[in-house]
Write a protein that holds these residues in place. Structure first.
Motif, PDB file in Angstrom:
ATOM      1  N   VAL A 159       0.855  -1.191   0.000  1.00 27.90           N
ATOM      2  CA  VAL A 159       0.000   0.000   0.000  1.00 27.90           C
ATOM      3  C   VAL A 159       0.887   1.236   0.000  1.00 27.90           C
ATOM      4  CG1 VAL A 159      -1.748   1.335   1.247  1.00 27.90           C
ATOM      5  CG2 VAL A 159      -1.871  -1.178   1.226  1.00 27.90           C
ATOM      6  N   ALA A 160       0.724   2.089  -0.990  1.00 25.34           N
ATOM      7  CA  ALA A 160       1.504   3.326  -1.083  1.00 25.34           C
ATOM      8  C   ALA A 160       0.678   4.474  -0.523  1.00 25.34           C
ATOM      9  CB  ALA A 160       1.883   3.609  -2.530  1.00 25.34           C
ATOM     10  N   TYR A 161       1.232   5.150   0.457  1.00 25.22           N
ATOM     11  CA  TYR A 161       0.521   6.297   1.021  1.00 25.22           C
ATOM     12  C   TYR A 161       1.304   7.578   0.779  1.00 25.22           C
ATOM     13  CZ  TYR A 161       3.498   6.839   5.237  1.00 25.22           C
ATOM     14  OH  TYR A 161       4.529   7.076   6.100  1.00 25.22           O
ATOM     15  N   GLY A 162       0.586   8.639   0.498  1.00 24.13           N
ATOM     16  CA  GLY A 162       1.219   9.923   0.241  1.00 24.13           C
ATOM     17  C   GLY A 162       1.149  10.824   1.453  1.00 24.13           C
ATOM     18  N   SER A 163       1.955  11.876   1.420  1.00 29.93           N
ATOM     19  CA  SER A 163       1.921  12.877   2.489  1.00 29.93           C
ATOM     20  C   SER A 163       2.268  14.236   1.907  1.00 29.93           C
ATOM     21  CB  SER A 163       2.908  12.528   3.607  1.00 29.93           C
ATOM     22  OG  SER A 163       4.235  12.822   3.210  1.00 29.93           O
TER      23      SER A 163
ATOM     24  N   GLY B 193       3.901  19.217  -0.692  1.00 29.84           N
ATOM     25  CA  GLY B 193       2.641  19.873  -0.426  1.00 29.84           C
ATOM     26  C   GLY B 193       1.450  18.963  -0.612  1.00 29.84           C
ATOM     27  N   SER B 194       0.298  19.476  -0.180  1.00 23.04           N
ATOM     28  CA  SER B 194      -0.938  18.715  -0.199  1.00 23.04           C
ATOM     29  C   SER B 194      -1.504  18.533  -1.604  1.00 23.04           C
ATOM     30  CB  SER B 194      -1.971  19.424   0.686  1.00 23.04           C
ATOM     31  OG  SER B 194      -3.221  18.808   0.618  1.00 23.04           O
ATOM     32  N   ALA B 195      -1.479  19.596  -2.403  1.00 20.12           N
ATOM     33  CA  ALA B 195      -2.123  19.558  -3.716  1.00 20.12           C
ATOM     34  C   ALA B 195      -1.569  18.470  -4.641  1.00 20.12           C
ATOM     35  CB  ALA B 195      -2.046  20.931  -4.379  1.00 20.12           C
ATOM     36  N   PRO B 196      -0.243  18.352  -4.809  1.00 24.21           N
ATOM     37  CA  PRO B 196       0.254  17.296  -5.697  1.00 24.21           C
ATOM     38  C   PRO B 196      -0.021  15.884  -5.176  1.00 24.21           C
ATOM     39  CG  PRO B 196       2.081  18.434  -4.619  1.00 24.21           C
ATOM     40  CD  PRO B 196       0.852  19.225  -4.338  1.00 24.21           C
ATOM     41  N   ALA B 197      -0.024  15.731  -3.852  1.00 19.83           N
ATOM     42  CA  ALA B 197      -0.342  14.419  -3.285  1.00 19.83           C
ATOM     43  C   ALA B 197      -1.805  14.064  -3.576  1.00 19.83           C
ATOM     44  CB  ALA B 197      -0.083  14.422  -1.776  1.00 19.83           C
ATOM     45  N   ALA B 198      -2.687  15.042  -3.409  1.00 21.13           N
ATOM     46  CA  ALA B 198      -4.110  14.814  -3.679  1.00 21.13           C
ATOM     47  C   ALA B 198      -4.334  14.462  -5.144  1.00 21.13           C
ATOM     48  CB  ALA B 198      -4.915  16.045  -3.294  1.00 21.13           C
ATOM     49  N   THR B 199      -3.609  15.132  -6.025  1.00 18.83           N
ATOM     50  CA  THR B 199      -3.736  14.852  -7.458  1.00 18.83           C
ATOM     51  C   THR B 199      -3.366  13.408  -7.770  1.00 18.83           C
ATOM     52  OG1 THR B 199      -3.265  17.152  -8.044  1.00 18.83           O
ATOM     53  CG2 THR B 199      -2.892  15.485  -9.757  1.00 18.83           C
TER      54      THR B 199
ATOM     55  N   GLY C  94      -5.605  10.237  -9.054  1.00 14.30           N
ATOM     56  CA  GLY C  94      -5.165   9.547 -10.262  1.00 14.30           C
ATOM     57  C   GLY C  94      -4.780   8.097 -10.060  1.00 14.30           C
ATOM     58  N   GLY C  95      -4.667   7.653  -8.792  1.00 18.45           N
ATOM     59  CA  GLY C  95      -4.362   6.260  -8.518  1.00 18.45           C
ATOM     60  C   GLY C  95      -2.892   5.929  -8.380  1.00 18.45           C
ATOM     61  N   GLN C  96      -2.019   6.954  -8.413  1.00 17.24           N
ATOM     62  CA  GLN C  96      -0.591   6.695  -8.234  1.00 17.24           C
ATOM     63  C   GLN C  96      -0.274   6.294  -6.792  1.00 17.24           C
ATOM     64  OE1 GLN C  96      -1.651   9.335 -10.081  1.00 17.24           O
ATOM     65  NE2 GLN C  96      -1.002   8.477 -12.049  1.00 17.24           N
ATOM     66  N   ILE C  97      -1.072   6.773  -5.841  1.00 12.39           N
ATOM     67  CA  ILE C  97      -1.014   6.322  -4.448  1.00 12.39           C
ATOM     68  C   ILE C  97      -2.415   5.888  -4.053  1.00 12.39           C
ATOM     69  CG2 ILE C  97       0.970   7.719  -3.756  1.00 12.39           C
ATOM     70  CD1 ILE C  97      -0.976   9.797  -2.637  1.00 12.39           C
ATOM     71  N   GLN C  98      -2.509   5.122  -2.983  1.00 14.01           N
ATOM     72  CA  GLN C  98      -3.810   4.557  -2.627  1.00 14.01           C
ATOM     73  C   GLN C  98      -4.486   5.239  -1.442  1.00 14.01           C
ATOM     74  OE1 GLN C  98      -1.711   0.665  -2.578  1.00 14.01           O
ATOM     75  NE2 GLN C  98      -3.598  -0.152  -3.448  1.00 14.01           N
ATOM     76  N   VAL C  99      -3.693   5.846  -0.577  1.00 12.90           N
ATOM     77  CA  VAL C  99      -4.282   6.388   0.644  1.00 12.90           C
ATOM     78  C   VAL C  99      -3.408   7.519   1.168  1.00 12.90           C
ATOM     79  CG1 VAL C  99      -3.096   4.744   2.170  1.00 12.90           C
ATOM     80  CG2 VAL C  99      -5.303   5.692   2.871  1.00 12.90           C
ATOM     81  N   MET C 100      -4.001   8.422   1.940  1.00 13.78           N
ATOM     82  CA  MET C 100      -3.232   9.497   2.556  1.00 13.78           C
ATOM     83  C   MET C 100      -4.053  10.167   3.650  1.00 13.78           C
ATOM     84  SD  MET C 100      -3.444  12.624  -0.263  1.00 13.78           S
ATOM     85  CE  MET C 100      -2.686  13.839   0.820  1.00 13.78           C
ATOM     86  N   PHE C 101      -3.353  10.767   4.601  1.00 13.15           N
ATOM     87  CA  PHE C 101      -3.975  11.669   5.559  1.00 13.15           C
ATOM     88  C   PHE C 101      -3.815  13.078   5.019  1.00 13.15           C
ATOM     89  CE2 PHE C 101      -3.497   8.385   8.926  1.00 13.15           C
ATOM     90  CZ  PHE C 101      -4.729   8.530   9.557  1.00 13.15           C
ATOM     91  N   ASP C 102      -4.869  13.866   5.128  1.00 12.34           N
ATOM     92  CA  ASP C 102      -4.764  15.271   4.742  1.00 12.34           C
ATOM     93  C   ASP C 102      -5.793  16.060   5.541  1.00 12.34           C
ATOM     94  OD1 ASP C 102      -3.812  17.499   3.512  1.00 12.34           O
ATOM     95  OD2 ASP C 102      -4.498  16.987   1.498  1.00 12.34           O
TER      96      ASP C 102
END
Length: 325
Positions: free
Chosen positions: A156-160, A189-195, A199-207
């Motif tokens: 599972v890839a998570y962004g931040s 930053g938040s915006a590129p992670a959300a993008t 788009g499915g490049q990551i699966q989950v994140m806290f924001d």
């Protein structure tokens, strides 16, 4: 020789007879444009809070207040810039918890000390953090995420928002409490992670909820839970993660600081102006819609708050053995 002495004596007499010239009074603060540095890219919650604050502070202070983004190194670039700025109240930092209470313990050389190099002005806002997933992720709830991560360790890839940010450490706390392994993908930053989440490049994140909730309502992100101890009044259909992991709690906060040694009267003036902005019913309503609670305090109270946050996150960093740079 005698003539020179006589001229010198006459000059001394005339000088003594003239009244002393008064010292030039310093211009009242503020006398020029104020720049607020945001240590993250445009579009995130820190940026949103700073821009609303700048817009409202201008008329109160009767000066132009601008926002400048100086991102990099988890907020260290912008924070270090302000730490080195002239302590005159014209260069300020609007920051999240990362640069002000976390980074010093994560980075070997962040370039500043959050306690020694800044003069706190006021806490600005407290924001709930939401755990969101890609709409096609193979899990729809926190228990399902935990189960899937245990079955697929490291898959599972998570962004931040960036290494060492609240969104990063909150996921590390979840991993620690749930006993799972997931891959961290830090963003600037938040915006590129959300993008990339959409788009499915990551699966989950806290924001932060102000940036995720509009996407949730639009159906482009799947909400899994909020990191508050209870469900939020405005988001009753989204479970609290504490319902799955008892005691789980994390929130994001934002504050305003100046360089250390900024004159006390300037700090007092800024604090009073900030309090006026945060008490504005229109500003309160504007932020309430996206789940942001505005919070003002005294510089002394904010100083104690920062110190407590340093200790809180320090325990998590030590427990997870995190180090950056």
């Amino acid at each position: 020789m005698f003539k020179q002495l006589r001229c010198a004596a006459m000059a001394a007499i005339l000088a003594g007879a003239l009244p002393a010239m008064p010292a030039l009074a310093a211009e009242p603060y503020p006398a020029q444009t104020i720049t607020m540095i945001v240590p993250f890219p445009p579009g995130g919650t820190t940026d949103v809070v700073a821009r609303v604050l700048a817009e409202k502070l201008g008329p109160i202070l009767k000066q132009t207040v601008i926002v400048e983004n100086r991102q990099g190194a988890g907020g260290n670039v912008g924070a270090a810039y302000v730490a080195r700025a002239k302590p005159d109240g014209y260069t300020l930092l609007v920051s999240s918890a990362g640069p002000l209470s976390i980074n010093q313990q994560l980075y070997a050389s962040p370039g500043y000390d959050p306690i020694k190099d800044f003069a706190p002005v006021s806490l600005l806002a407290s924001v709930p953090i939401m755990l969101v997933a890609n709409v096609n992720a193979p899990f729809k709830t926190v228990p399902e995420l935990i189960a899937y991560a245990k079955q697929h360790p490291g898959r599972v890839a998570y962004g931040s928002q960036g290494s060492g940010t609240t969104s990063h450490l909150t996921m590390e706390l979840l991993k620690l409490d749930a006993g799972v392994d997931m891959q961290h993908i830090p963003y600037r930053g938040s915006a590129p992670a959300a993008t990339d989440l959409i788009g499915g490049q990551i699966q989950v994140m806290f924001d932060n909820s102000p940036t995720t909730y509009p996407q949730v309502k639009a159906g482009t992100m799947r909400p899994l839970g909020v990191a508050s101890t209870q469900r939020l009044p405005s988001m009753q259909d989204i479970p609290a993660i504490a319902e799955t992991i008892p005691g789980f709690e994390s929130d994001a906060w934002f504050g305003l600081v100046a360089p250390a040694r900024t004159p006390a009267d300037v700090i007092t003036r800024l604090n009073a102006a900030v309090r006026q902005v945060l008490a504005d019913p229109a500003v309160i309503a504007r932020f309430k819609e996206v789940g942001v609670d505005l919070v003002s305090d005294t510089p002394q109270e904010f100083q104690r708050f920062i110190q407590a946050e340093v200790e809180k996150w320090g325990k998590i960093i030590k427990a997870t053995n995190l180090k950056l740079g």
